[in-house]
Design an enzyme around this catalytic site. Sequence first.
Site, PDB file in Angstrom:
ATOM      1  N   GLU A 347     -67.229  76.977  29.891  1.00  0.00           N
ATOM      2  CA  GLU A 347     -68.503  76.262  29.679  1.00  0.00           C
ATOM      3  C   GLU A 347     -69.555  76.525  30.759  1.00  0.00           C
ATOM      4  O   GLU A 347     -70.260  75.620  31.197  1.00  0.00           O
ATOM      5  CB  GLU A 347     -68.224  74.754  29.501  1.00  0.00           C
ATOM      6  CG  GLU A 347     -67.365  74.529  28.254  1.00  0.00           C
ATOM      7  CD  GLU A 347     -66.839  73.115  28.063  1.00  0.00           C
ATOM      8  OE1 GLU A 347     -67.027  72.271  28.953  1.00  0.00           O
ATOM      9  OE2 GLU A 347     -66.224  72.865  27.013  1.00  0.00           O
ATOM     10  N   GLU A 454     -61.626  76.364  19.600  1.00  0.00           N
ATOM     11  CA  GLU A 454     -61.186  74.964  19.679  1.00  0.00           C
ATOM     12  C   GLU A 454     -61.661  74.164  18.470  1.00  0.00           C
ATOM     13  O   GLU A 454     -62.087  73.018  18.606  1.00  0.00           O
ATOM     14  CB  GLU A 454     -61.756  74.292  20.947  1.00  0.00           C
ATOM     15  CG  GLU A 454     -61.460  75.023  22.231  1.00  0.00           C
ATOM     16  CD  GLU A 454     -62.017  74.298  23.466  1.00  0.00           C
ATOM     17  OE1 GLU A 454     -62.297  73.086  23.386  1.00  0.00           O
ATOM     18  OE2 GLU A 454     -62.163  74.961  24.497  1.00  0.00           O
TER      19      GLU A 454
END
Length: 466
Positions: A347, A454
């Site tokens: 991220e 995910e």
Amino acid sequence: MKILAEALILVFLCIFLGSEHRICHAFSSNYNARTKCLIEPEAAQDGGGIIANPDFTHGMDGWTVYGQGAMKEEISRNGNRFIVAYNRTQSLDSISQKVQLRRGLIYSFSAWIQINKGSERVAVVFKIPRTELIIGGRVLARKGCWSLLKGGIFANFTSHAGILFESKNTATEIWVDSVSLQPFTLEQWRAQQDKKIDKERKSKVRFKVTYGNGTAMDSAAVSIKQTRSEFPFGCGMNFHIIDSTDYQNWFASRFKYTTFTNQMKWYSNEPEQGQENYTVADTMVKFAQRNGISIRGHNILWDDPKYQPEWVKNLTSDELRKAAEKRVDSVVSRYSGQLIAWDVINENLHFSFFEDKLGKEASSKYFKRAYELDPGTTMFLNEFSTIEYSNDEDVDPISYMKKLDEILSYPGNQGILAGIGLEGHFGVGQPNLAYMRSVLDILSSTGLPIWLTEVDVVKEPNQVSN
Ligand SMILES: *[C@@H]1O[C@H](CO)[C@@H](O)[C@H](O)[C@H]1NC(C)=O
Ligand SMILES: *[C@@H]1O[C@H](CO)[C@@H](O)[C@H](O)[C@H]1NC(C)=O
Ligand SMILES: *[C@@H]1O[C@H](CO)[C@@H](O)[C@H](O)[C@H]1NC(C)=O
Ligand SMILES: *[C@@H]1O[C@H](CO)[C@@H](O)[C@H](O)[C@H]1NC(C)=O
Ligand SMILES: *[C@@H]1O[C@H](CO)[C@@H](O)[C@H](O)[C@H]1NC(C)=O
């Protein structure tokens, strides 16, 4: 409107594909530059769909000025007509056309865009009464050639909508041509997908059955049993799998790919400074290996300040640098050669914990170190919202490719096997498939593997169908 271009020597390298298309790539190491940019735009897709006067063959009919600027018609040297929004003072000052959207339809959008200086993001925006503006797609438009802006909108409402164009740099003119908005039902969209899947992933197989002496056998019965899927399809795995044979059997009979939910993260492996503990992660790795399950390593470091081990949060820069280097070396060398992927700095488009404390090249440096320790494994960026939410510009495909380029052009990182990780955490409502498709199209221009890493869909009545 498509018109063949005359020879033009710009700062572009042009490749001829057949005699029809002139595809140009700017001289740059930048991924952005790899997106197609044409001397003349192609015709509007699907004849423009529900757009009136999509190619501006009838001047500016059907189009109006939105906001404060002005619009004018232009004709290229080759006689192609297009429209220019100029004298802009607000990012949304542009040209506009009103269309009617119907609930339940996917609207696929495309237009060819050019600007009059430099390169800038240009977005298509749907302005729907009593709703926030919805970004339908973005392109990094350039001066000197036409770029394809693609995207669209899923209408979960019936309403009219204004189509606008946005550029935050109001000093640039926005040039527009060959606009298209084509509605599809979900069934039509699905049929298109199935057609593509048939074409890309299936092929005919012929069996020839003979006796040992080579004579063909008449009417042999052949049966086929699929024993595993070649398409990488996996599931997150957590530590309960260590003690539950039911969980183990359920998992191993279904999935050949996994990511550990938390057990390979720094806060799991070094909960107290200097006290590393890989017991759980090691056991899960062994279980996966015994069952032929490939593992994505998640993650080496995480750029979100919230998810640092507690003891890391208050380290000085020097202490942090040492601790982070030790972490990278520890986890990567431990599992080197045993994984199919690493999420290196999780991220790092949304967050910048390491960059803020250690300098803006922190991610690039850790990619380099991870690659040195595990050169055969693909090093991924991993980010959320890139396909899920069109309004999050920080992680749109243009930002994503900029970050990739920054990391991969860092000295020593040229040979890295790199990958694009898209988390895919979907919220309430039907995902915008038209936008998602355009994001994947843009990212695929890098030539790098793209994984949905995910995927989850929030619990709601339409969770399964969404
Ligand atoms: C351009 O903007 C200026 C300032 O807002 C305005 O006075 C002028 O009339 C505009 N020109 C056109 C062609 O719209
Ligand atoms: C080949 O083997 C099959 C089965 O044993 C037999 O029926 C056939 O006649 C053989 N062909 C020749 C050319 O020998
Ligand atoms: C490491 O973790 C395991 C599993 O949580 C635990 O049983 C073990 O006591 C830990 N080892 C040390 C040295 O803390
Ligand atoms: C980190 O610093 C903050 C503010 O100085 C303090 O409140 C907190 O207790 C510290 N945390 C740790 C783990 O030392
Ligand atoms: C449409 O979907 C958005 C989220 O994507 C949601 O916020 C909105 O309430 C929905 N509108 C309708 C009419 O269902």
